[in-house]
Design a protein around this motif. Structure first.
Motif, PDB file in Angstrom:
ATOM      1  N   ARG A 195       0.842  -1.211   0.000  1.00 22.44           N
ATOM      2  CA  ARG A 195       0.000   0.000   0.000  1.00 22.44           C
ATOM      3  C   ARG A 195       0.871   1.254   0.000  1.00 22.44           C
ATOM      4  O   ARG A 195       0.578   2.238  -0.676  1.00 22.44           O
ATOM      5  N   LEU A 251       0.925   4.229  -2.905  1.00 16.29           N
ATOM      6  CA  LEU A 251       0.596   5.610  -2.510  1.00 16.29           C
ATOM      7  C   LEU A 251       1.741   6.564  -2.845  1.00 16.29           C
ATOM      8  O   LEU A 251       1.517   7.690  -3.321  1.00 16.29           O
ATOM      9  N   ASN A 254       1.642   9.719  -5.417  1.00 16.72           N
ATOM     10  CA  ASN A 254       1.495  11.021  -4.745  1.00 16.72           C
ATOM     11  C   ASN A 254       2.769  11.835  -4.546  1.00 16.72           C
ATOM     12  O   ASN A 254       2.697  13.053  -4.431  1.00 16.72           O
ATOM     13  N   SER A 257      -2.485  15.237  -1.360  1.00 11.51           N
ATOM     14  CA  SER A 257      -1.208  14.530  -1.577  1.00 11.51           C
ATOM     15  C   SER A 257      -0.437  14.441  -0.263  1.00 11.51           C
ATOM     16  O   SER A 257       0.253  13.453  -0.006  1.00 11.51           O
ATOM     17  N   ASN A 270      -2.035  11.626   1.743  1.00  6.03           N
ATOM     18  CA  ASN A 270      -1.643  10.321   1.207  1.00  6.03           C
ATOM     19  C   ASN A 270      -0.184   9.992   1.528  1.00  6.03           C
ATOM     20  O   ASN A 270       0.166   8.838   1.780  1.00  6.03           O
ATOM     21  N   ALA A 273       1.250   7.016   3.708  1.00  3.83           N
ATOM     22  CA  ALA A 273       2.211   6.080   3.101  1.00  3.83           C
ATOM     23  C   ALA A 273       3.437   5.906   3.992  1.00  3.83           C
ATOM     24  O   ALA A 273       3.916   4.784   4.201  1.00  3.83           O
TER      25      ALA A 273
END
Ligand SMILES: [Fe+2]
Length: 400
Positions: free
Chosen positions: A209, A213, A217, A229, A232, A236
């Motif tokens: 994941r 991400l 981003n 962003s 995210n 991340a």
């Protein structure tokens, strides 16, 4: 150990209620220097902590030294604080984890390296608020400290912060260079975690994941940051932190520490320098040099999964895609911007590699291989152009 995570825009506002529940009078607040002001944390924290007595610790170096830690621990003990709040980048969070871990120890008797597993557990709650999208330190149970320029990783389950607040408003104010360097660290941590010999299904899920991400981003976050962003990216970085909390990091991190300690290369930049080299090197693992106890087929399967995550058809496309990705965020992938300029510099890096992290790499790594990879970073300086073909061969043949 369980960790409570508050996530989202303005999630930092939960802080007041959280510390009220701890019946706190004094807060020990650990922060960065200028970044504490520039990221907007100072204004926010002054507002939230207005009714509490604050003891702030901030004057320590970016890659914390042992003397910094002792000063911080003494200051904490003298403060009588009932809670520790750390708000900042990886170094700030690491410092807080160390201070909390050893807060019950006798400073005069303390040996931070050997006492890590034995020190009494502290009852002081630790709240971590990352302000960069990078280290994921808020999600791990270990911390880095430099003793005589040698990196030590101090680990204990009780070093994991109790509460984490992931609020994207602070990372939004990072300058583009810091955003790129921190994000690259998170990316390398996720990739390394995926191929680590300690990886599990759970850590792989976090890493997967995180990788997706970050790819989707980080360029926007560096060039034209938006709150989405930023959200995210902090998510991340946290996921990559959760991944390495299980798997630990591998060769690129092992080699990066002396580059940071002796040559001042920022951590995220230092780990990015050799990520692609080890992607290729590890991809060509054989039965004879495989380290992972689950066997060569498992490791080969891991690399095929990685290609799928990166959405590429083969390893060479993966190499070009990651190089292009790093370049798109302004990272330089050779030594041209550094003070590493001689073969002696490479030798000095080689003697200070973290063997502990190197052991997590899925393929045996010899000093010769690391030397060839590092020498290749001079290529753009035209110093060792002739070594280039050797360098490409070394991915396939351990003994070349
Ligand atoms: Fe890292």
């Amino acid at each position: 150990m369980r960790q409570i995570v508050y996530k989202g825009i303005d999630s930092v506002l939960h802080l007041k209620k959280i510390i009220e529940e701890y019946s706190v009078e004094t807060v020990f607040l650990i922060t960065g220097k200028q970044s504490y002001v520039s990221c907007g944390a100072e204004n926010k924290m002054n507002e939230i902590l207005a009714n509490f007595k604050i003891e702030r610790f901030w004057d320590f170096s970016e890659n914390p030294k042992i003397a910094d830690f002792y000063r911080g621990l003494t200051k904490f003990k003298n403060s009588g604080a009932q809670v520790i709040i750390a708000i900042g980048g990886g170094s700030v969070l690491d410092m807080a984890k160390l201070i909390r871990r050893f807060s019950e120890s006798n400073i005069e008797m303390l040996n931070i390296v050997t006492d890590a597993t034995e020190a009494l557990e502290s009852k002081v709650p630790l709240i971590a608020i990352p302000t960069t999208a990078g280290s994921g330190s808020e999600a791990t149970h270990f911390a880095v400290v430099y003793i005589n320029n040698v990196k030590h990783s101090i680990a204990h389950k009780s070093m994991l912060p109790d509460i984490v607040v992931i609020d994207p408003q602070f990372a939004l104010n990072l300058n583009s260079k810091m955003a790129a360097i921190s994000g690259a660290d998170a990316f390398c941590q996720a990739i390394e975690s995926y191929w680590s010999v300690n990886a599990t299904n759970e850590s792989k899920q976090y890493a997967r994941r995180a990788i997706k991400l970050i790819i989707n981003n980080l360029p926007v976050f560096v060039q034209h940051p938006t709150i989405q962003s930023s959200l995210n990216m902090v998510e991340a970085a946290h996921l990559a932190g959760k991944a390495i909390n299980i798997s630990k990091t591998t060769a690129p991190h092992a080699i990066s520490y002396p580059m940071t300690a002796y040559y001042g290369i920022p951590h995220g930049q230092a780990v990015s320098l050799t990520l692609v080299d080890f992607l290729l090197y590890n991809f060509f693992v054989t039965e004879h040099d495989n380290v992972d106890r689950r066997g060569i087929d498992y490791v080969k399967g891991t690399f095929n999964e990685l290609l799928e995550i990166l959405n590429v058809k083969d390893i060479f496309q993966a190499k070009f895609q990651i190089e292009h990705f790093f370049q798109s965020i302004g990272l330089v992938l050779d030594f041209s911007n550094s003070t590493i300029s001689t073969v002696q510099d490479i030798e000095s890096i080689l003697t200070n590699i973290s063997m502990e992290r190197l052991a997590n790499n899925p393929r045996i790594v010899s000093y010769d291989i690391v030397k060839k990879i590092l020498l290749s970073k001079f290529v753009l300086k035209n110093e060792i152009e002739n070594n280039r073909s050797n360098y490409l061969d070394c991915y396939k043949n351990l003994d070349s």
